[in-house]
Motif scaffolding. Structure first.
Motif, PDB file in Angstrom:
ATOM      1  N   MET A   1      20.279 -27.308  18.291  1.00 36.63           N
ATOM      2  CA  MET A   1      20.563 -28.727  18.549  1.00 36.63           C
ATOM      3  C   MET A   1      19.404 -29.379  19.301  1.00 36.63           C
ATOM      4  SD  MET A   1      23.591 -29.730  17.423  1.00 36.63           S
ATOM      5  CE  MET A   1      24.097 -31.074  18.480  1.00 36.63           C
ATOM      6  N   PRO A   2      18.996 -30.591  18.895  1.00 39.39           N
ATOM      7  CA  PRO A   2      17.922 -31.288  19.619  1.00 39.39           C
ATOM      8  C   PRO A   2      18.395 -31.705  21.000  1.00 39.39           C
ATOM      9  CG  PRO A   2      18.901 -32.729  17.970  1.00 39.39           C
ATOM     10  CD  PRO A   2      19.474 -31.368  17.743  1.00 39.39           C
ATOM     11  N   PRO A   3      17.475 -31.850  21.951  1.00 41.52           N
ATOM     12  CA  PRO A   3      17.880 -32.287  23.294  1.00 41.52           C
ATOM     13  C   PRO A   3      18.491 -33.679  23.254  1.00 41.52           C
ATOM     14  CG  PRO A   3      15.494 -32.342  23.044  1.00 41.52           C
ATOM     15  CD  PRO A   3      16.027 -31.643  21.846  1.00 41.52           C
ATOM     16  N   LYS A   4      19.368 -33.943  24.195  1.00 37.60           N
ATOM     17  CA  LYS A   4      20.053 -35.237  24.236  1.00 37.60           C
ATOM     18  C   LYS A   4      19.209 -36.251  25.005  1.00 37.60           C
ATOM     19  CE  LYS A   4      24.899 -36.455  24.370  1.00 37.60           C
ATOM     20  NZ  LYS A   4      26.185 -36.278  25.036  1.00 37.60           N
ATOM     21  N   PRO A   5      19.026 -37.461  24.442  1.00 38.11           N
ATOM     22  CA  PRO A   5      18.279 -38.495  25.180  1.00 38.11           C
ATOM     23  C   PRO A   5      18.939 -38.810  26.516  1.00 38.11           C
ATOM     24  CG  PRO A   5      18.575 -39.121  22.878  1.00 38.11           C
ATOM     25  CD  PRO A   5      19.428 -37.919  23.110  1.00 38.11           C
ATOM     26  N   VAL A   6      18.111 -39.055  27.536  1.00 33.38           N
ATOM     27  CA  VAL A   6      18.645 -39.376  28.867  1.00 33.38           C
ATOM     28  C   VAL A   6      18.300 -40.808  29.293  1.00 33.38           C
ATOM     29  CG1 VAL A   6      18.581 -36.975  29.633  1.00 33.38           C
ATOM     30  CG2 VAL A   6      16.588 -38.438  30.019  1.00 33.38           C
ATOM     31  N   HIS A   7      17.537 -41.509  28.471  1.00 32.04           N
ATOM     32  CA  HIS A   7      17.115 -42.872  28.823  1.00 32.04           C
ATOM     33  C   HIS A   7      18.208 -43.889  28.489  1.00 32.04           C
ATOM     34  CE1 HIS A   7      16.492 -43.581  24.526  1.00 32.04           C
ATOM     35  NE2 HIS A   7      15.895 -42.397  24.486  1.00 32.04           N
ATOM     36  N   LYS A   8      17.924 -45.159  28.787  1.00 32.02           N
ATOM     37  CA  LYS A   8      18.925 -46.217  28.602  1.00 32.02           C
ATOM     38  C   LYS A   8      18.543 -47.217  27.508  1.00 32.02           C
ATOM     39  CE  LYS A   8      20.300 -45.950  33.477  1.00 32.02           C
ATOM     40  NZ  LYS A   8      20.385 -46.699  34.759  1.00 32.02           N
ATOM     41  N   VAL A   9      17.578 -46.838  26.660  1.00 25.26           N
ATOM     42  CA  VAL A   9      17.193 -47.712  25.543  1.00 25.26           C
ATOM     43  C   VAL A   9      18.000 -47.282  24.321  1.00 25.26           C
ATOM     44  CG1 VAL A   9      15.305 -48.612  24.135  1.00 25.26           C
ATOM     45  CG2 VAL A   9      14.871 -47.897  26.492  1.00 25.26           C
ATOM     46  N   HIS A  10      18.749 -48.197  23.736  1.00 21.58           N
ATOM     47  CA  HIS A  10      19.637 -47.843  22.623  1.00 21.58           C
ATOM     48  C   HIS A  10      19.393 -48.755  21.419  1.00 21.58           C
ATOM     49  CE1 HIS A  10      21.796 -45.220  25.347  1.00 21.58           C
ATOM     50  NE2 HIS A  10      21.962 -46.230  26.189  1.00 21.58           N
ATOM     51  N   GLY A  11      19.935 -48.332  20.291  1.00 24.18           N
ATOM     52  CA  GLY A  11      19.864 -49.149  19.082  1.00 24.18           C
ATOM     53  C   GLY A  11      18.719 -48.780  18.159  1.00 24.18           C
ATOM     54  N   ILE A  12      18.607 -49.536  17.082  1.00 25.90           N
ATOM     55  CA  ILE A  12      17.605 -49.297  16.035  1.00 25.90           C
ATOM     56  C   ILE A  12      16.691 -50.513  15.929  1.00 25.90           C
ATOM     57  CG2 ILE A  12      17.298 -49.058  13.537  1.00 25.90           C
ATOM     58  CD1 ILE A  12      19.887 -47.413  13.500  1.00 25.90           C
ATOM     59  N   ASP A  13      15.411 -50.257  15.758  1.00 21.61           N
ATOM     60  CA  ASP A  13      14.441 -51.321  15.526  1.00 21.61           C
ATOM     61  C   ASP A  13      13.568 -50.906  14.355  1.00 21.61           C
ATOM     62  OD1 ASP A  13      13.026 -53.691  15.857  1.00 21.61           O
ATOM     63  OD2 ASP A  13      11.592 -52.779  17.251  1.00 21.61           O
ATOM     64  N   PHE A  14      12.979 -51.870  13.686  1.00 23.50           N
ATOM     65  CA  PHE A  14      12.163 -51.526  12.523  1.00 23.50           C
ATOM     66  C   PHE A  14      11.102 -52.574  12.247  1.00 23.50           C
ATOM     67  CE2 PHE A  14      16.106 -53.595  11.266  1.00 23.50           C
ATOM     68  CZ  PHE A  14      15.656 -54.687  10.541  1.00 23.50           C
ATOM     69  N   THR A  85       5.765 -40.952  11.890  1.00 27.85           N
ATOM     70  CA  THR A  85       6.960 -40.307  11.338  1.00 27.85           C
ATOM     71  C   THR A  85       6.723 -38.813  11.134  1.00 27.85           C
ATOM     72  OG1 THR A  85       6.437 -40.693   8.979  1.00 27.85           O
ATOM     73  CG2 THR A  85       7.567 -42.457  10.172  1.00 27.85           C
ATOM     74  N   HIS A  86       5.470 -38.423  10.864  1.00 25.80           N
ATOM     75  CA  HIS A  86       5.147 -37.000  10.778  1.00 25.80           C
ATOM     76  C   HIS A  86       5.215 -36.342  12.149  1.00 25.80           C
ATOM     77  CE1 HIS A  86       4.287 -36.920   6.624  1.00 25.80           C
ATOM     78  NE2 HIS A  86       3.061 -37.401   6.643  1.00 25.80           N
ATOM     79  N   ALA A  87       4.795 -37.089  13.169  1.00 22.80           N
ATOM     80  CA  ALA A  87       4.741 -36.539  14.523  1.00 22.80           C
ATOM     81  C   ALA A  87       6.128 -36.331  15.116  1.00 22.80           C
ATOM     82  CB  ALA A  87       3.913 -37.454  15.429  1.00 22.80           C
ATOM     83  N   CYS A  88       7.104 -37.143  14.682  1.00 22.66           N
ATOM     84  CA  CYS A  88       8.457 -37.085  15.245  1.00 22.66           C
ATOM     85  C   CYS A  88       9.274 -35.981  14.577  1.00 22.66           C
ATOM     86  CB  CYS A  88       9.161 -38.422  15.068  1.00 22.66           C
ATOM     87  SG  CYS A  88      10.824 -38.460  15.768  1.00 22.66           S
ATOM     88  N   VAL A  89       9.695 -34.998  15.362  1.00 26.38           N
ATOM     89  CA  VAL A  89      10.474 -33.880  14.819  1.00 26.38           C
ATOM     90  C   VAL A  89      11.976 -34.069  15.052  1.00 26.38           C
ATOM     91  CG1 VAL A  89       8.574 -32.249  15.080  1.00 26.38           C
ATOM     92  CG2 VAL A  89      10.224 -32.502  16.934  1.00 26.38           C
ATOM     93  N   PHE A  90      12.354 -35.171  15.673  1.00 29.29           N
ATOM     94  CA  PHE A  90      13.762 -35.394  16.012  1.00 29.29           C
ATOM     95  C   PHE A  90      14.438 -36.433  15.117  1.00 29.29           C
ATOM     96  CE2 PHE A  90      11.636 -33.998  19.952  1.00 29.29           C
ATOM     97  CZ  PHE A  90      12.342 -32.817  20.154  1.00 29.29           C
ATOM     98  N   GLY A  91      13.696 -36.957  14.136  1.00 29.87           N
ATOM     99  CA  GLY A  91      14.285 -37.933  13.223  1.00 29.87           C
ATOM    100  C   GLY A  91      14.490 -39.304  13.827  1.00 29.87           C
ATOM    101  N   ALA A  92      13.809 -39.571  14.946  1.00 24.63           N
ATOM    102  CA  ALA A  92      13.932 -40.894  15.569  1.00 24.63           C
ATOM    103  C   ALA A  92      13.034 -41.913  14.886  1.00 24.63           C
ATOM    104  CB  ALA A  92      13.584 -40.804  17.051  1.00 24.63           C
ATOM    105  N   MET A  93      11.842 -41.485  14.459  1.00 25.46           N
ATOM    106  CA  MET A  93      10.884 -42.371  13.788  1.00 25.46           C
ATOM    107  C   MET A  93      10.813 -41.964  12.320  1.00 25.46           C
ATOM    108  SD  MET A  93       8.771 -44.954  14.615  1.00 25.46           S
ATOM    109  CE  MET A  93       8.082 -44.806  16.267  1.00 25.46           C
ATOM    110  N   VAL A  94      11.256 -42.850  11.429  1.00 27.77           N
ATOM    111  CA  VAL A  94      11.343 -42.540   9.999  1.00 27.77           C
ATOM    112  C   VAL A  94      10.889 -43.749   9.179  1.00 27.77           C
ATOM    113  CG1 VAL A  94      13.248 -40.883  10.289  1.00 27.77           C
ATOM    114  CG2 VAL A  94      13.759 -43.313   9.897  1.00 27.77           C
ATOM    115  N   PRO A  95      10.624 -43.544   7.872  1.00 28.94           N
ATOM    116  CA  PRO A  95      10.332 -44.702   7.024  1.00 28.94           C
ATOM    117  C   PRO A  95      11.516 -45.666   7.011  1.00 28.94           C
ATOM    118  CG  PRO A  95       9.707 -42.663   5.920  1.00 28.94           C
ATOM    119  CD  PRO A  95      10.478 -42.266   7.143  1.00 28.94           C
ATOM    120  N   ASN A  96      11.227 -46.952   6.951  1.00 31.35           N
ATOM    121  CA  ASN A  96      12.284 -47.966   6.891  1.00 31.35           C
ATOM    122  C   ASN A  96      12.819 -48.036   5.463  1.00 31.35           C
ATOM    123  OD1 ASN A  96      13.994 -50.107   7.271  1.00 31.35           O
ATOM    124  ND2 ASN A  96      12.392 -51.651   7.378  1.00 31.35           N
ATOM    125  N   SER A  97      14.032 -47.581   5.283  1.00 38.54           N
ATOM    126  CA  SER A  97      14.578 -47.429   3.930  1.00 38.54           C
ATOM    127  C   SER A  97      15.304 -48.676   3.428  1.00 38.54           C
ATOM    128  CB  SER A  97      15.545 -46.245   3.890  1.00 38.54           C
ATOM    129  OG  SER A  97      16.074 -46.089   2.590  1.00 38.54           O
TER     130      SER A  97
END
Length: 466
Positions: A1-14, A85-97
């Motif tokens: 399981m990936p680590p759980k985010p601890v920050h307070k920034v939420h939501g999706i941006d693109f 998106t290649h650098a991100c291994v947690f699936g947070a940064m991905v192509p905008n579909s």
């Protein structure tokens, strides 16, 4: 399981190209690292450990970068290369579909048209579980038909046309000593020129990318051949590149108020589509399908030279131009006559600048090839001392084979195997240069009989957005 985010920034941006899900971001900082150190773009800035990156706005006003909010991605200097998106291994940064729009178009009764890039066919096999260096061309064509596409065309038809138009530009600038001519195939590069190096615009080839060319031709000419209206069709580009999403949205690339390419989909996204439709790839299935109509491209955009395949690898555009120059001078192309030398290398041992020289009938031609953001910046800095006729630019390290839309490959030394698959396709082709693509020449002559017609359909213009 990936680590759980601890920050307070939420939501999706693109942005048009990429999307970040802050609820998946653990604040590792790898996206900001690649944006700054590898690509030298600076659209993201590393935050403290465990906190999401700070998007850096063009106007420098960062009031939205707070403990709970972030500056919008589309207000940054992002050029859409997608290396984050290649650098991100947690699936947070991905192509905008925008994949859902494909099925909406089909439901609305539109004819679906797929256009495949060279590197997509070697990236897709990897994304579908095959070994690096294999190809999934026939299986991808058949899979797209199975998912409801009415036509599957090859971008490589237009790569041959693009080679011709690029060569015209190179020879013109060489004759008038107004170069070097910079290639225009890479949309992330075009974004960089317009936003950071607008003084280079007069030196950039006005030829559209192959994808820009074929989509323009489909909507300006082919639809009328088929007794269709522009609004009756929906063109989807299947690309190795996230920046192609931005190219598809360029206002310059439109016909009668409709974008020439309706949407661009990455290799990663089409792999997901195939998996959701329970389509499985194998080496045996590829061999079987490539002998059938189901696994072949549709006319009239299914004929191409071997040199079109190598557009998908670093230095491929340069070699395609070289082959064409040999052909129009009536000289047999010999790859051993291309002299290659490296003049600069990045500390990552991946990005570099190389010089390619070849002589045709006593005329020496010199090209520079740069791939990756750091190499591109250095190449621009070295322009005068390089003393070349043409500069091939690809913003992604290792070129399209490692585009931001390709499957993530942790073992970087395996990525060049994708180019080996393109080389294999090249060697198996009926002919090696675009001059011998008689079908393409005839189609262009019929539908674009004058240079003005060619320019209207195959060329574009750029704007200073600095």
């Amino acid at each position: 399981m990936p680590p759980k985010p601890v920050h307070k920034v939420h939501g999706i941006d693109f942005s048009t190209a990429v999307m970040i899900d802050y609820d998946k971001c653990v604040g590792c900082g790898m996206c900001a690292k690649v944006c700054n150190e590898t690509q030298m773009i600076g659209a993201l800035r590393k935050a403290d450990v465990k906190f999401p990156p700070y998007p850096v706005p063009r106007d420098g006003v960062e009031t939205m970068n707070t403990e709970t909010t972030r500056v919008k991605l589309d207000s940054t200097m992002c050029i859409g290369c997608g290396q984050c998106t290649h650098a991100c291994v947690f699936g947070a940064m991905v192509p905008n579909s925008r994949v859902s729009e494909i099925f909406e178009a089909k439901k609305a009764g539109k004819k679906l048209i797929a256009v495949l890039a060279p590197a997509t066919r070697v990236g897709i096999s990897e994304a579908m579980g095959q070994q690096p260096g294999t190809t999934g061309e026939a299986q991808l064509i058949a899979g797209l038909r199975q998912m409801g596409f009415d036509y599957v065309f090859d971008n490589q038809w237009a790569a041959d046309a693009c080679t011709i138009e690029d060569t015209k530009e190179v020879l013109h600038m060489r004759e008038h000593k107004s170069g070097p001519c910079y290639t225009s195939c890479c949309p992330a590069w075009i974004n960089l020129v317009e936003t950071r190096y607008p003084e280079l615009i007069p030196k950039v080839s006005t030829a559209r990318s192959p994808h820009g060319m074929i989509c323009s031709l489909i909507k300006k000419k082919w639809v009328h051949e088929q007794n269709l209206k522009i609004e009756d069709i929906f063109i989807v580009g299947f690309m190795p590149c996230t920046a192609k999403k931005m190219e598809a949205a360029r206002p310059q690339l439109a016909t009668e108020g409709h974008q020439d390419c309706d949407i661009s989909v990455t290799t990663k996204e089409v792999a997901q589509m195939l998996k959701e439709n329970k389509i499985v790839f194998s080496v045996e299935k590829e061999e079987e399908l490539k002998q059938t109509k189901q696994g072949k491209f549709d006319a009239p955009f299914g004929e191409f030279s071997g040199s079109a395949y190598i557009f998908g690898k670093t230095a491929g555009v340069t070699e395609s131009v070289a082959r064409y120059v040999y052909a129009i001078h009536g000289v047999k192309y010999d790859p051993s006559e291309l002299k290659l030398s490296q003049v600069w290398e990045h500390t990552d041992k991946i990005q570099n600048i190389k010089i390619i020289e070849f002589t045709v009938k006593g005329n020496l031609f010199r090209a520079a090839v740069a791939h990756g953001g750091a190499a591109v910046a250095k190449c621009i800095e070295m322009e005068k001392e390089l003393n070349v006729d043409v500069v091939e630019i690809m913003m992604c390290p290792m070129g399209c084979q490692n585009g931001g839309g390709q499957p993530r490959q942790a073992k970087k030394d395996l990525i060049p195997k994708r180019a080996e698959a393109l080389d294999k396709h090249d060697k198996e082709s009926k002919y090696g240069d675009c001059e011998h693509n008689a079908q393409m020449h005839e189609y262009i002559k019929k539908h674009l009989p004058t240079e003005h017609d060619v320019h209207e359909v195959f060329h574009t213009h750029y704007e200073n957005r600095k």
